[in-house]
Design a protein around this motif. Sequence first.
Motif, mmCIF file in Angstrom:
data_model
loop_
_atom_site.group_PDB
_atom_site.id
_atom_site.type_symbol
_atom_site.label_atom_id
_atom_site.label_comp_id
_atom_site.label_asym_id
_atom_site.label_seq_id
_atom_site.Cartn_x
_atom_site.Cartn_y
_atom_site.Cartn_z
ATOM 1 N N ALA A 109 29.840 44.087 36.436
ATOM 2 C CA ALA A 109 30.561 44.750 37.523
ATOM 3 C C ALA A 109 30.877 46.209 37.201
ATOM 4 C CB ALA A 109 31.845 43.996 37.851
ATOM 5 N N GLY A 110 30.943 46.546 35.933
ATOM 6 C CA GLY A 110 31.284 47.918 35.562
ATOM 7 C C GLY A 110 32.693 48.255 35.994
ATOM 8 N N ASP A 111 32.837 49.281 36.839
ATOM 9 C CA ASP A 111 34.172 49.661 37.314
ATOM 10 C C ASP A 111 34.461 49.115 38.711
ATOM 11 O OD1 ASP A 111 32.464 51.284 38.772
ATOM 12 O OD2 ASP A 111 33.543 53.144 38.352
ATOM 13 N N ARG A 112 33.632 48.186 39.159
ATOM 14 C CA ARG A 112 33.848 47.560 40.467
ATOM 15 C C ARG A 112 34.464 46.172 40.274
ATOM 16 N NH1 ARG A 112 28.303 48.023 43.380
ATOM 17 N NH2 ARG A 112 27.550 47.586 41.299
ATOM 18 N N TYR A 113 34.632 45.442 41.376
ATOM 19 C CA TYR A 113 35.258 44.119 41.330
ATOM 20 C C TYR A 113 34.301 43.020 40.878
ATOM 21 C CZ TYR A 113 39.440 45.526 43.942
ATOM 22 O OH TYR A 113 40.618 46.103 44.338
ATOM 23 N N VAL A 114 34.870 42.064 40.142
ATOM 24 C CA VAL A 114 34.263 40.745 39.994
ATOM 25 C C VAL A 114 34.910 39.934 41.100
ATOM 26 C CG1 VAL A 114 34.096 38.656 38.596
ATOM 27 C CG2 VAL A 114 33.980 40.903 37.491
ATOM 28 N N ASN A 115 34.124 39.505 42.075
ATOM 29 C CA ASN A 115 34.673 38.734 43.193
ATOM 30 C C ASN A 115 34.524 37.248 42.887
ATOM 31 O OD1 ASN A 115 35.528 39.214 46.229
ATOM 32 N ND2 ASN A 115 34.294 37.365 46.132
ATOM 33 N N VAL A 116 35.650 36.553 42.875
ATOM 34 C CA VAL A 116 35.681 35.124 42.560
ATOM 35 C C VAL A 116 35.491 34.321 43.839
ATOM 36 C CG1 VAL A 116 37.128 33.246 41.685
ATOM 37 C CG2 VAL A 116 37.185 35.493 40.579
ATOM 38 N N ILE A 117 34.600 33.325 43.764
ATOM 39 C CA ILE A 117 34.387 32.402 44.876
ATOM 40 C C ILE A 117 34.534 30.995 44.330
ATOM 41 C CG2 ILE A 117 32.740 31.551 46.592
ATOM 42 C CD1 ILE A 117 31.509 34.370 46.618
ATOM 43 N N GLY A 118 35.523 30.273 44.864
ATOM 44 C CA GLY A 118 35.761 28.894 44.450
ATOM 45 C C GLY A 118 37.155 28.713 43.887
ATOM 46 N N ALA A 119 37.846 27.693 44.380
ATOM 47 C CA ALA A 119 39.233 27.439 43.982
ATOM 48 C C ALA A 119 39.356 27.111 42.499
ATOM 49 C CB ALA A 119 39.819 26.305 44.824
ATOM 50 N N ASN A 120 38.437 26.335 41.957
ATOM 51 C CA ASN A 120 38.547 25.950 40.560
ATOM 52 C C ASN A 120 38.329 27.141 39.632
ATOM 53 O OD1 ASN A 120 37.185 24.848 37.876
ATOM 54 N ND2 ASN A 120 38.610 23.304 38.667
ATOM 55 N N VAL A 121 37.372 27.985 39.948
ATOM 56 C CA VAL A 121 37.135 29.169 39.131
ATOM 57 C C VAL A 121 38.315 30.122 39.235
ATOM 58 C CG1 VAL A 121 35.644 31.195 38.833
ATOM 59 C CG2 VAL A 121 34.638 28.953 39.140
ATOM 60 N N ALA A 122 38.879 30.285 40.427
ATOM 61 C CA ALA A 122 40.068 31.124 40.579
ATOM 62 C C ALA A 122 41.221 30.575 39.737
ATOM 63 C CB ALA A 122 40.469 31.208 42.044
ATOM 64 N N LYS A 123 41.384 29.265 39.735
ATOM 65 C CA LYS A 123 42.435 28.633 38.925
ATOM 66 C C LYS A 123 42.204 28.911 37.442
ATOM 67 C CE LYS A 123 44.228 24.057 37.841
ATOM 68 N NZ LYS A 123 44.095 22.631 38.125
ATOM 69 N N GLN A 124 40.942 28.845 36.995
ATOM 70 C CA GLN A 124 40.642 29.149 35.596
ATOM 71 C C GLN A 124 40.951 30.613 35.270
ATOM 72 O OE1 GLN A 124 37.023 27.289 33.816
ATOM 73 N NE2 GLN A 124 36.689 26.570 35.922
ATOM 74 N N CYS A 125 40.706 31.506 36.216
ATOM 75 C CA CYS A 125 41.050 32.920 36.014
ATOM 76 C C CYS A 125 42.564 33.080 35.858
ATOM 77 C CB CYS A 125 40.553 33.769 37.176
ATOM 78 S SG CYS A 125 38.761 33.977 37.258
ATOM 79 N N ILE A 126 43.327 32.371 36.689
ATOM 80 C CA ILE A 126 44.788 32.421 36.595
ATOM 81 C C ILE A 126 45.238 31.887 35.245
ATOM 82 C CG2 ILE A 126 46.926 31.398 37.498
ATOM 83 C CD1 ILE A 126 45.520 31.526 40.313
ATOM 84 N N GLU A 127 44.707 30.730 34.850
ATOM 85 C CA GLU A 127 45.098 30.123 33.576
ATOM 86 C C GLU A 127 44.775 31.023 32.395
ATOM 87 O OE1 GLU A 127 43.006 26.399 33.849
ATOM 88 O OE2 GLU A 127 44.637 25.451 34.986
#
Length: 179
Positions: A109-127
């Motif tokens: 992504a460099g200096d742009r966004y990593v866009n998360v798709i999926g509730a479980n992956v988003a939860k892992q990002c939070i954790e």
Amino acid sequence: MAKVLYSVTMSVDGFIAGPGGDMQWMRPYLGPNPEVDALIPRIGSLLVGRRSHDGDDPHKGETGEGEAFGGGWSGPMYVVTHRVPDAPEPGVTYVNDFARALAAAKESAGDRYVNVIGANVAKQCIEAGELDEVLLLFAPVMLGDGTRLFDQAGGRTVRLERKSVTETALATSLWFDVV
């Protein structure tokens, strides 16, 4: 440095997919959205859960089916999975380790966004303490069942600070920083 963004369309009762992973409920709300249009060129890579990648497509039967943002975006996609296919599809990197997938997505992504798709992956990002922002597109519908935006057994508080609110004819967008 890349920021990690969970952008998602959600029913007002908190579901991002209907029963059985149904995404067809979203079709009436996929119209023009200036906030999404402005976001797409700021996305450098996608970090996607396997169920989301393989699941129902709200663009089924239309131009853009099977493509990110209905064909509005292209670039590196990292799918987090414990079932890496023998014959992966072009442009998709399947990774069986969340931390490695996130690191690769951030590097791409460099200096742009990593866009998360999926509730479980988003939860892992939070954790992992790696989720920076959340963009919620509220569709004016209630589904009553399905996949929740965020589901944590026993509960968990994740503080958000509102950055902006945008209203369109089809949805209301709320953009948050994760505190």
